[in-house]
Design a protein around this motif. Structure first.
Motif, PDB file in Angstrom:
ATOM      1  N   GLU A  52       0.695  -1.187   0.008  1.00 25.70           N
ATOM      2  CA  GLU A  52       0.117  -0.128  -0.107  1.00 25.70           C
ATOM      3  C   GLU A  52       0.799   1.183  -0.021  1.00 25.70           C
ATOM      4  O   GLU A  52       1.878   1.263   0.561  1.00 25.70           O
ATOM      5  CB  GLU A  52      -0.851   0.095   1.084  1.00 25.70           C
ATOM      6  N   PRO A  53       0.548   2.357  -0.729  1.00 24.57           N
ATOM      7  CA  PRO A  53       1.214   3.746  -0.541  1.00 24.57           C
ATOM      8  C   PRO A  53       1.195   4.124   0.878  1.00 24.57           C
ATOM      9  O   PRO A  53       0.294   3.821   1.269  1.00 24.57           O
ATOM     10  CB  PRO A  53       0.564   4.528  -1.719  1.00 24.57           C
ATOM     11  N   ARG A  54       2.100   4.788   1.185  1.00 20.84           N
ATOM     12  CA  ARG A  54       2.157   5.213   2.519  1.00 20.84           C
ATOM     13  C   ARG A  54       2.022   6.860   2.075  1.00 20.84           C
ATOM     14  O   ARG A  54       3.131   7.408   1.878  1.00 20.84           O
ATOM     15  CB  ARG A  54       3.478   5.081   3.332  1.00 20.84           C
ATOM     16  N   ILE A  55       0.997   7.101   2.679  1.00 16.04           N
ATOM     17  CA  ILE A  55       0.691   8.844   2.043  1.00 16.04           C
ATOM     18  C   ILE A  55       0.884   9.654   3.468  1.00 16.04           C
ATOM     19  O   ILE A  55       0.381   9.033   4.486  1.00 16.04           O
ATOM     20  CB  ILE A  55      -0.577   8.914   1.674  1.00 16.04           C
ATOM     21  N   ASP A  56       1.950  10.601   3.217  1.00 14.53           N
ATOM     22  CA  ASP A  56       1.791  11.459   4.494  1.00 14.53           C
ATOM     23  C   ASP A  56       1.569  12.886   4.042  1.00 14.53           C
ATOM     24  O   ASP A  56       1.495  13.360   2.812  1.00 14.53           O
ATOM     25  CB  ASP A  56       3.241  11.411   4.875  1.00 14.53           C
ATOM     26  N   HIS A  57       0.970  13.995   4.835  1.00 14.88           N
ATOM     27  CA  HIS A  57       0.583  15.085   4.557  1.00 14.88           C
ATOM     28  C   HIS A  57       1.519  16.137   4.876  1.00 14.88           C
ATOM     29  O   HIS A  57       2.141  16.151   5.987  1.00 14.88           O
ATOM     30  CB  HIS A  57      -0.668  15.599   4.915  1.00 14.88           C
ATOM     31  N   VAL A  58       2.132  16.934   4.012  1.00 13.04           N
ATOM     32  CA  VAL A  58       3.339  17.953   4.324  1.00 13.04           C
ATOM     33  C   VAL A  58       2.645  19.344   4.140  1.00 13.04           C
ATOM     34  O   VAL A  58       1.995  19.570   2.872  1.00 13.04           O
ATOM     35  CB  VAL A  58       4.501  17.906   3.562  1.00 13.04           C
ATOM     36  N   GLU A  59       2.688  20.228   5.191  1.00 12.94           N
ATOM     37  CA  GLU A  59       2.319  21.556   4.505  1.00 12.94           C
ATOM     38  C   GLU A  59       3.339  22.436   4.196  1.00 12.94           C
ATOM     39  O   GLU A  59       4.436  22.240   4.814  1.00 12.94           O
ATOM     40  CB  GLU A  59       2.086  22.138   6.186  1.00 12.94           C
TER      41      GLU A  59
ATOM     42  N   ALA B  14       0.840  31.542   0.268  1.00  6.89           N
ATOM     43  CA  ALA B  14      -0.494  30.634   0.477  1.00  6.89           C
ATOM     44  C   ALA B  14       0.179  29.355   0.959  1.00  6.89           C
ATOM     45  O   ALA B  14       1.067  28.579   0.589  1.00  6.89           O
ATOM     46  CB  ALA B  14      -1.106  30.537  -0.863  1.00  6.89           C
ATOM     47  N   ARG B  15      -0.248  28.858   2.320  1.00 10.96           N
ATOM     48  CA  ARG B  15       0.050  27.746   2.895  1.00 10.96           C
ATOM     49  C   ARG B  15      -1.059  26.627   2.246  1.00 10.96           C
ATOM     50  O   ARG B  15      -2.052  26.690   2.501  1.00 10.96           O
ATOM     51  CB  ARG B  15      -0.007  27.927   4.256  1.00 10.96           C
ATOM     52  N   THR B  16      -0.616  25.280   2.056  1.00 13.54           N
ATOM     53  CA  THR B  16      -1.357  24.306   1.722  1.00 13.54           C
ATOM     54  C   THR B  16      -0.802  23.024   1.879  1.00 13.54           C
ATOM     55  O   THR B  16       0.271  22.954   2.358  1.00 13.54           O
ATOM     56  CB  THR B  16      -1.682  24.411   0.026  1.00 13.54           C
TER      57      THR B  16
END
Length: 182
Positions: free
Chosen positions: A3-10, A16-18
């Motif tokens: 499974e892909p290991r998805i992480d969220h990075v800001e 503009a922050r996303t």
């Protein structure tokens, strides 16, 4: 296949922050960020990972092809009179190309090719070492230096740091209103 290991990075682009989703299994930087050296620290720091992923985002946006068909975004937004301020696809692509160009220029010719290979073309460090004829484990050291320079260009740091002393500012009520009698 795992499974892909998805992480969220800001990340921040033009003020503009996303939050962006990063497949850490796909990215060589993600792989290096999860690996630890003998000292227990990861090969890629969080700041270096953010800088590399920010470069990758701009690379991806800069490589988008221009729209050849109808502008369906306008239909989704409603009438043209109530247009939301922002960039259309061509303007966003051009802005991303400019950001990418500035970032690569700031890192210099010594590091820009390596950053493109690892961050954008997703080449592993072993492949880089083979292609360039570098000794084993050299790419990690050079990549770390390149990512530090990239992070500095983006204004990223491990610790927030401002000037030691700033100039004090004080206003009187009369100055704000333009009334010299106060």
């Amino acid at each position: 296949m795992s499974e892909p290991r998805i992480d969220h990075v800001e990340i921040e682009i033009d003020g503009a922050r996303t939050r962006v989703a990063v497949d850490l299994e796909e990215s060589p930087l993600g792989w290096l960020a999860r690996r630890r050296g003998r000292d227990g620290r990861s090969f890629v720091s969080p700041v270096q990972l953010i800088a590399g992923e920010r470069l990758r985002v701009d690379f991806t946006r800069a490589g988008m092809t221009p729209r050849l068909g109808a502008d369906w975004e306008a239909v989704a937004r409603g009438s043209r009179r109530g247009l939301v301020p922002g960039l259309n696809a061509s303007e966003a692509m051009l802005a991303a190309r400019q950001r990418l160009s500035r970032a690569l220029e700031a890192t210099g010719p010594e590091f820009s090719g390596l950053l493109l290979d690892v961050c954008c073309f997703l080449k592993g460090v072993e492949q880089i070492e083979r292609e360039r004829g570098w000794p084993a484990r050299t790419a990690k050291v050079v990549l770390s230096l390149a990512l530090d320079r990239l992070a500095r260009h983006y204004g990223l740091g491990e610790v927030a740091q401002g000037p030691e002393r700033t100039r004090g500012r004080a206003w009187r009520a009369g100055e704000a209103t333009g009334d010299p009698s106060q």
